[in-house]
Write a protein that holds these residues in place. Structure first.
Motif, PDB file in Angstrom:
ATOM      1  N   LEU A   1       0.836  -1.207   0.000  1.00 17.81           N
ATOM      2  CA  LEU A   1       0.000   0.000   0.000  1.00 17.81           C
ATOM      3  C   LEU A   1       0.871   1.257   0.000  1.00 17.81           C
ATOM      4  O   LEU A   1       1.967   1.252   0.555  1.00 17.81           O
ATOM      5  N   ASP A   2       0.358   2.333  -0.608  1.00 15.36           N
ATOM      6  CA  ASP A   2       1.110   3.588  -0.526  1.00 15.36           C
ATOM      7  C   ASP A   2       0.893   4.216   0.859  1.00 15.36           C
ATOM      8  O   ASP A   2       0.109   3.723   1.683  1.00 15.36           O
ATOM      9  N   HIS A   3       1.615   5.287   1.108  1.00 13.51           N
ATOM     10  CA  HIS A   3       1.666   5.846   2.459  1.00 13.51           C
ATOM     11  C   HIS A   3       0.281   6.216   2.988  1.00 13.51           C
ATOM     12  O   HIS A   3      -0.085   5.836   4.112  1.00 13.51           O
ATOM     13  N   GLU A   4      -0.483   6.946   2.206  1.00 10.79           N
ATOM     14  CA  GLU A   4      -1.798   7.385   2.681  1.00 10.79           C
ATOM     15  C   GLU A   4      -2.724   6.204   2.907  1.00 10.79           C
ATOM     16  O   GLU A   4      -3.496   6.182   3.874  1.00 10.79           O
ATOM     17  N   GLU A   5      -2.645   5.229   2.019  1.00 11.59           N
ATOM     18  CA  GLU A   5      -3.494   4.053   2.174  1.00 11.59           C
ATOM     19  C   GLU A   5      -3.065   3.235   3.394  1.00 11.59           C
ATOM     20  O   GLU A   5      -3.902   2.622   4.065  1.00 11.59           O
ATOM     21  N   GLN A   6      -1.788   3.233   3.704  1.00 15.59           N
ATOM     22  CA  GLN A   6      -1.334   2.548   4.918  1.00 15.59           C
ATOM     23  C   GLN A   6      -1.951   3.185   6.163  1.00 15.59           C
ATOM     24  O   GLN A   6      -2.398   2.473   7.071  1.00 15.59           O
ATOM     25  N   LEU A   7      -1.981   4.512   6.197  1.00 13.87           N
ATOM     26  CA  LEU A   7      -2.571   5.191   7.351  1.00 13.87           C
ATOM     27  C   LEU A   7      -4.061   4.884   7.454  1.00 13.87           C
ATOM     28  O   LEU A   7      -4.578   4.631   8.556  1.00 13.87           O
ATOM     29  N   HIS A   8      -4.743   4.892   6.310  1.00 14.10           N
ATOM     30  CA  HIS A   8      -6.166   4.513   6.309  1.00 14.10           C
ATOM     31  C   HIS A   8      -6.336   3.075   6.781  1.00 14.10           C
ATOM     32  O   HIS A   8      -7.250   2.779   7.571  1.00 14.10           O
ATOM     33  N   ALA A   9      -5.469   2.185   6.298  1.00 19.69           N
ATOM     34  CA  ALA A   9      -5.571   0.770   6.661  1.00 19.69           C
ATOM     35  C   ALA A   9      -5.373   0.576   8.164  1.00 19.69           C
ATOM     36  O   ALA A   9      -6.066  -0.239   8.789  1.00 19.69           O
ATOM     37  N   ILE A  10      -4.438   1.307   8.756  1.00 18.46           N
ATOM     38  CA  ILE A  10      -4.231   1.215  10.203  1.00 18.46           C
ATOM     39  C   ILE A  10      -5.527   1.536  10.938  1.00 18.46           C
ATOM     40  O   ILE A  10      -5.951   0.806  11.842  1.00 18.46           O
ATOM     41  N   ASP A  11      -6.180   2.616  10.518  1.00 19.30           N
ATOM     42  CA  ASP A  11      -7.432   3.011  11.176  1.00 19.30           C
ATOM     43  C   ASP A  11      -8.521   1.954  10.966  1.00 19.30           C
ATOM     44  O   ASP A  11      -9.235   1.581  11.904  1.00 19.30           O
ATOM     45  N   TRP A  12      -8.650   1.490   9.722  1.00 19.17           N
ATOM     46  CA  TRP A  12      -9.708   0.520   9.400  1.00 19.17           C
ATOM     47  C   TRP A  12      -9.478  -0.790  10.143  1.00 19.17           C
ATOM     48  O   TRP A  12     -10.421  -1.351  10.728  1.00 19.17           O
ATOM     49  N   LEU A  13      -8.256  -1.281  10.133  1.00 21.93           N
ATOM     50  CA  LEU A  13      -7.947  -2.545  10.800  1.00 21.93           C
ATOM     51  C   LEU A  13      -8.147  -2.434  12.306  1.00 21.93           C
ATOM     52  O   LEU A  13      -8.637  -3.366  12.951  1.00 21.93           O
ATOM     53  N   THR A  14      -7.792  -1.285  12.871  1.00 26.59           N
ATOM     54  CA  THR A  14      -8.024  -1.058  14.294  1.00 26.59           C
ATOM     55  C   THR A  14      -9.515  -1.141  14.609  1.00 26.59           C
ATOM     56  O   THR A  14      -9.933  -1.810  15.554  1.00 26.59           O
ATOM     57  N   ASP A  15     -10.324  -0.464  13.796  1.00 25.42           N
ATOM     58  CA  ASP A  15     -11.773  -0.438  14.013  1.00 25.42           C
ATOM     59  C   ASP A  15     -12.410  -1.813  13.857  1.00 25.42           C
ATOM     60  O   ASP A  15     -13.499  -2.053  14.388  1.00 25.42           O
ATOM     61  N   HIS A  16     -11.729  -2.719  13.123  1.00 27.91           N
ATOM     62  CA  HIS A  16     -12.301  -4.043  12.866  1.00 27.91           C
ATOM     63  C   HIS A  16     -11.650  -5.148  13.701  1.00 27.91           C
ATOM     64  O   HIS A  16     -11.786  -6.326  13.404  1.00 27.91           O
TER      65      HIS A  16
ATOM     66  N   LEU B   1       3.956   3.660  13.715  1.00 24.45           N
ATOM     67  CA  LEU B   1       3.724   3.464  15.139  1.00 24.45           C
ATOM     68  C   LEU B   1       3.035   4.679  15.758  1.00 24.45           C
ATOM     69  O   LEU B   1       2.124   4.529  16.588  1.00 24.45           O
ATOM     70  N   ALA B   2       3.448   5.864  15.345  1.00 26.46           N
ATOM     71  CA  ALA B   2       2.824   7.077  15.877  1.00 26.46           C
ATOM     72  C   ALA B   2       1.357   7.146  15.480  1.00 26.46           C
ATOM     73  O   ALA B   2       0.494   7.511  16.280  1.00 26.46           O
ATOM     74  N   HIS B   3       1.068   6.771  14.233  1.00 26.61           N
ATOM     75  CA  HIS B   3      -0.326   6.804  13.775  1.00 26.61           C
ATOM     76  C   HIS B   3      -1.155   5.743  14.482  1.00 26.61           C
ATOM     77  O   HIS B   3      -2.319   5.980  14.831  1.00 26.61           O
ATOM     78  N   ALA B   4      -0.556   4.576  14.692  1.00 23.02           N
ATOM     79  CA  ALA B   4      -1.271   3.493  15.373  1.00 23.02           C
ATOM     80  C   ALA B   4      -1.569   3.857  16.823  1.00 23.02           C
ATOM     81  O   ALA B   4      -2.591   3.430  17.377  1.00 23.02           O
ATOM     82  N   ALA B   5      -0.688   4.615  17.431  1.00 21.92           N
ATOM     83  CA  ALA B   5      -0.902   5.170  18.780  1.00 21.92           C
ATOM     84  C   ALA B   5      -1.317   4.110  19.795  1.00 21.92           C
ATOM     85  O   ALA B   5      -2.180   4.336  20.639  1.00 21.92           O
ATOM     86  N   ASN B   6      -0.701   2.943  19.667  1.00 20.93           N
ATOM     87  CA  ASN B   6      -0.948   1.829  20.596  1.00 20.93           C
ATOM     88  C   ASN B   6      -2.355   1.237  20.513  1.00 20.93           C
ATOM     89  O   ASN B   6      -2.727   0.409  21.343  1.00 20.93           O
TER      90      ASN B   6
ATOM     91  N   ALA C   1      -1.065  -3.106  17.240  1.00 18.23           N
ATOM     92  CA  ALA C   1       0.386  -3.338  17.314  1.00 18.23           C
ATOM     93  C   ALA C   1       0.996  -3.296  15.915  1.00 18.23           C
ATOM     94  O   ALA C   1       0.439  -3.863  14.967  1.00 18.23           O
ATOM     95  N   ILE C   2       2.112  -2.629  15.796  1.00 14.60           N
ATOM     96  CA  ILE C   2       2.929  -2.668  14.579  1.00 14.60           C
ATOM     97  C   ILE C   2       4.048  -3.665  14.855  1.00 14.60           C
ATOM     98  O   ILE C   2       4.864  -3.466  15.757  1.00 14.60           O
ATOM     99  N   LEU C   3       4.052  -4.752  14.081  1.00 15.72           N
ATOM    100  CA  LEU C   3       5.015  -5.844  14.271  1.00 15.72           C
ATOM    101  C   LEU C   3       6.077  -5.758  13.179  1.00 15.72           C
ATOM    102  O   LEU C   3       5.815  -6.125  12.032  1.00 15.72           O
ATOM    103  N   PRO C   4       7.260  -5.254  13.486  1.00 11.77           N
ATOM    104  CA  PRO C   4       8.299  -5.160  12.459  1.00 11.77           C
ATOM    105  C   PRO C   4       8.863  -6.527  12.103  1.00 11.77           C
ATOM    106  O   PRO C   4       9.034  -7.388  12.968  1.00 11.77           O
ATOM    107  N   GLY C   5       9.137  -6.733  10.824  1.00  9.04           N
ATOM    108  CA  GLY C   5       9.680  -8.008  10.366  1.00  9.04           C
ATOM    109  C   GLY C   5      10.393  -7.854   9.041  1.00  9.04           C
ATOM    110  O   GLY C   5      10.289  -6.832   8.364  1.00  9.04           O
ATOM    111  N   GLY C   6      11.112  -8.894   8.663  1.00  3.21           N
ATOM    112  CA  GLY C   6      11.862  -8.858   7.412  1.00  3.21           C
ATOM    113  C   GLY C   6      13.252  -8.326   7.644  1.00  3.21           C
ATOM    114  O   GLY C   6      13.443  -7.119   7.764  1.00  3.21           O
ATOM    115  N   GLY C   7      14.221  -9.221   7.776  1.00  2.00           N
ATOM    116  CA  GLY C   7      15.591  -8.789   8.023  1.00  2.00           C
ATOM    117  C   GLY C   7      15.908  -8.578   9.489  1.00  2.00           C
ATOM    118  O   GLY C   7      16.982  -8.077   9.836  1.00  2.00           O
ATOM    119  N   ILE C   8      14.983  -8.948  10.369  1.00  5.63           N
ATOM    120  CA  ILE C   8      15.259  -8.881  11.801  1.00  5.63           C
ATOM    121  C   ILE C   8      15.773 -10.245  12.245  1.00  5.63           C
ATOM    122  O   ILE C   8      15.157 -11.273  11.966  1.00  5.63           O
TER     123      ILE C   8
END
Length: 210
Positions: free
Chosen positions: A129-144, A171-176, A179-186
């Motif tokens: 997703l592009d940046h704006e859609e990611q922020l929207h997705a965070i909100d939508w996924l949180t609500d669901h 992480l700032a947008h998710a505001a707890n 959860a934002i789970l970082p992965g890939g190369g960790i």
């Protein structure tokens, strides 16, 4: 710190648990980014993981490639979610997008409903997703009621260290609220420094425990 080990076979589960993994993400065929494992694999993995008082999330992805699914593929995914639930999985990971590279909200609603009672992870389809859609997705996924979003914070071929600033934005947008789970190369070598940089309490990777 919750270390989620991404694995694709039974010996890898045993090794990950022995080496300190707190949660297993079970896949088949990691070479293509992971797809849904077999019923037999799910059943034995759940039994072993639960016998060791750990949690297990099952990948729900019917094929390699993009995350734009037709009606038949979505029916397969729903059936696989119900199967994982019946077998006792703690959670499932999935994601569905539209041809316009947005979150497929209709598909996601149906998949979320099928997963009732399990924790839900939005997997790395999120990174398409592009940046704006990611922020929207965070909100939508949180609500669901989605519990976490697995993300590399950028293109998978980039080192995750290069994506720290973007991950901090997410992480700032998710505001707890989710959860934002970082992965890939960790890996076991860098997870502590990355977790400290991001102030997160969980990390994901195929080499998170060695």
């Amino acid at each position: 710190m919750i270390k989620e080990a991404c694995v694709a076979n039974f010996p890898a589960i045993v090794q990950a648990i022995q080496n300190g993994a707190d949660r297993i993400e079970l896949n088949a065929d990691l070479a293509v980014g992971g797809v849904t494992p077999s019923k037999g694999m799910i059943a034995e993995a759940i039994k072993y993981v639960h016998d060791h008082d750990k949690e297990i999330t099952v990948m729900i992805r019917p094929r390699k490639g993009d995350f734009i699914y037709n009606d038949i593929e979505l029916k397969i995914m729903e059936a696989d979610i119900l199967e994982a639930q019946q077998l006792g999985a703690d959670g499932v990971a999935f994601g569905a997008l539209t041809v316009d590279n947005a979150l497929d909200e209709d598909a996601m609603e149906n998949l979320i409903a099928a997963a009732g009672g399990m924790t839900i992870t939005m997997h790395m389809a999120f990174d398409a997703l592009d940046h704006e859609e990611q922020l929207h997705a965070i909100d939508w996924l949180t609500d669901h009621g989605v519990e976490r979003i697995l993300t590399h914070g950028g293109a998978l071929e980039t080192p995750i260290e290069d994506n720290i600033n973007h991950l901090k934005e997410l992480l700032a947008h998710a505001a707890n609220h989710i959860a934002i789970l970082p992965g890939g190369g960790i890996t076991s070598a860098n997870y502590e420094s990355i977790a400290k940089s991001l102030t997160v309490y969980q990390v994901h990777g195929t080499k998170i425990v060695e």
